[in-house]
Motif scaffolding. Structure first.
Motif, short mmCIF file in Angstrom:
data_model
loop_
_atom_site.label_atom_id
_atom_site.label_comp_id
_atom_site.label_asym_id
_atom_site.label_seq_id
_atom_site.Cartn_x
_atom_site.Cartn_y
_atom_site.Cartn_z
N ALA A 1 11.83 -12.79 50.31
CA ALA A 1 11.96 -12.22 49.26
C ALA A 1 10.58 -11.38 48.79
CB ALA A 1 11.39 -13.66 48.58
N SER A 2 9.56 -11.61 48.87
CA SER A 2 8.57 -10.40 49.09
C SER A 2 8.61 -8.96 49.25
CB SER A 2 7.33 -11.07 49.02
OG SER A 2 7.01 -11.07 51.26
N THR A 3 9.68 -8.76 50.38
CA THR A 3 9.38 -7.68 51.23
C THR A 3 11.42 -7.37 50.53
OG1 THR A 3 11.49 -8.41 53.00
CG2 THR A 3 8.74 -8.23 53.82
N ILE A 4 11.70 -7.76 49.86
CA ILE A 4 13.20 -7.37 49.13
C ILE A 4 13.09 -6.56 47.86
CG2 ILE A 4 15.23 -8.37 47.94
CD1 ILE A 4 15.94 -9.30 50.78
N LEU A 5 11.96 -7.73 46.67
CA LEU A 5 12.01 -7.50 45.72
C LEU A 5 11.50 -5.60 45.65
CD1 LEU A 5 11.95 -11.00 44.61
CD2 LEU A 5 13.58 -9.20 44.08
N PRO A 6 10.38 -4.93 44.74
CA PRO A 6 9.67 -4.45 44.23
C PRO A 6 8.31 -4.99 44.03
CG PRO A 6 10.70 -4.62 42.30
CD PRO A 6 11.65 -5.35 43.82
N PRO A 7 7.05 -4.30 43.69
CA PRO A 7 5.44 -5.07 43.57
C PRO A 7 6.19 -5.55 41.86
CG PRO A 7 5.53 -2.29 44.44
CD PRO A 7 7.36 -3.16 43.92
N ARG A 8 5.05 -6.83 41.51
CA ARG A 8 5.37 -6.93 40.17
C ARG A 8 5.14 -5.84 39.82
NH1 ARG A 8 1.86 -12.07 40.14
NH2 ARG A 8 3.92 -12.85 41.05
N GLU A 9 4.37 -4.97 39.17
CA GLU A 9 4.39 -3.91 38.69
C GLU A 9 5.12 -3.34 37.98
OE1 GLU A 9 2.04 -4.88 41.64
OE2 GLU A 9 0.41 -5.77 40.17
N VAL A 10 5.88 -3.10 38.76
CA VAL A 10 6.90 -2.36 38.86
C VAL A 10 8.35 -2.98 38.04
CG1 VAL A 10 9.76 -0.72 40.41
CG2 VAL A 10 6.60 -0.98 41.29
N VAL A 11 8.29 -4.50 38.61
CA VAL A 11 9.32 -4.61 37.19
C VAL A 11 9.49 -4.96 36.34
CG1 VAL A 11 10.25 -7.02 36.72
CG2 VAL A 11 10.02 -5.90 39.48
N VAL A 12 7.50 -5.22 36.18
CA VAL A 12 6.49 -5.25 34.74
C VAL A 12 7.80 -4.25 34.01
CG1 VAL A 12 4.75 -5.21 32.99
CG2 VAL A 12 5.14 -6.82 35.38
N VAL A 13 6.80 -3.00 34.11
CA VAL A 13 7.40 -1.31 33.75
C VAL A 13 8.74 -1.59 33.91
CG1 VAL A 13 7.37 0.78 34.42
CG2 VAL A 13 5.10 -0.46 34.78
N LEU A 14 9.67 -1.76 34.74
CA LEU A 14 11.14 -1.36 34.63
C LEU A 14 11.28 -2.22 33.37
CD1 LEU A 14 12.43 -1.63 37.57
CD2 LEU A 14 12.40 -0.10 36.28
N ILE A 15 11.21 -3.22 33.07
CA ILE A 15 10.99 -4.48 32.40
C ILE A 15 10.90 -3.80 30.12
CG2 ILE A 15 10.88 -6.80 30.52
CD1 ILE A 15 11.46 -8.31 33.50
N LEU A 16 10.26 -3.25 30.47
CA LEU A 16 9.04 -2.62 29.25
C LEU A 16 10.07 -1.21 29.13
CD1 LEU A 16 5.33 -3.29 29.88
CD2 LEU A 16 6.61 -4.58 28.05
N VAL A 17 10.54 -0.73 29.76
CA VAL A 17 11.06 0.63 29.52
C VAL A 17 12.54 0.13 29.18
CG1 VAL A 17 12.30 2.67 30.29
CG2 VAL A 17 9.93 2.11 31.14
N LEU A 18 13.16 -0.81 29.78
CA LEU A 18 14.43 -1.83 29.10
C LEU A 18 14.18 -1.92 27.78
CD1 LEU A 18 16.08 -2.87 32.08
CD2 LEU A 18 16.71 -0.29 31.41
N LEU A 19 13.34 -3.07 27.58
CA LEU A 19 12.81 -3.66 25.80
C LEU A 19 13.34 -2.10 25.01
CD1 LEU A 19 11.21 -6.97 26.82
CD2 LEU A 19 13.21 -6.57 25.61
N LEU A 20 12.37 -0.85 25.43
CA LEU A 20 11.29 -0.33 24.35
C LEU A 20 13.19 0.85 24.12
CD1 LEU A 20 10.03 1.49 23.30
CD2 LEU A 20 9.93 2.97 25.20
N LEU A 21 14.35 0.92 25.28
CA LEU A 21 14.99 1.77 25.32
C LEU A 21 16.34 0.79 24.05
CD1 LEU A 21 16.18 3.06 28.48
CD2 LEU A 21 15.98 4.27 26.37
N ALA A 22 16.34 -0.29 24.15
CA ALA A 22 16.94 -1.08 23.73
C ALA A 22 16.64 -0.61 21.56
CB ALA A 22 16.94 -3.10 24.04
N TRP A 23 15.55 -1.02 21.80
CA TRP A 23 14.99 -1.03 20.22
C TRP A 23 15.62 0.49 19.61
CZ3 TRP A 23 10.41 1.65 18.67
CH2 TRP A 23 9.80 1.16 16.70
N LEU A 24 14.88 1.22 20.16
CA LEU A 24 15.54 2.06 20.11
C LEU A 24 16.63 2.60 19.80
CD1 LEU A 24 13.10 4.31 21.84
CD2 LEU A 24 13.05 4.26 19.88
#
Length: 60
Positions: free
Chosen positions: A8-31
């Motif tokens: 799982a750790s080799t397939i999943l992106p680093p935690r920081e990337v996931v957090v940034v993607l989630i934040l970008v998606l939340l920002l887009l939904a809000w806008l």
């Protein structure tokens, strides 16, 4: 069990990337929220207008 975690750790992106993607998606939904609500209202109005027109014309 250890192999599953390693796989799982080799397939999943680093935690920081996931957090940034989630934040970008939340920002887009809000806008884009107001625009999406307006599109939904327009589609709902059009759908109801067609239903009423068909009912008046005697269609099903």
């Amino acid at each position: 069990m250890y192999k599953r975690q390693a796989l799982a750790s080799t397939i999943l992106p680093p935690r920081e990337v996931v957090v940034v993607l989630i934040l970008v998606l939340l920002l887009l939904a809000w806008l884009l929220w107001r625009g999406l609500v307006q599109v939904h209202a327009c589609l709902l109005y059009t759908s109801r207008a067609h239903e009423t027109r068909d009912r008046i014309a005697g269609g099903v």
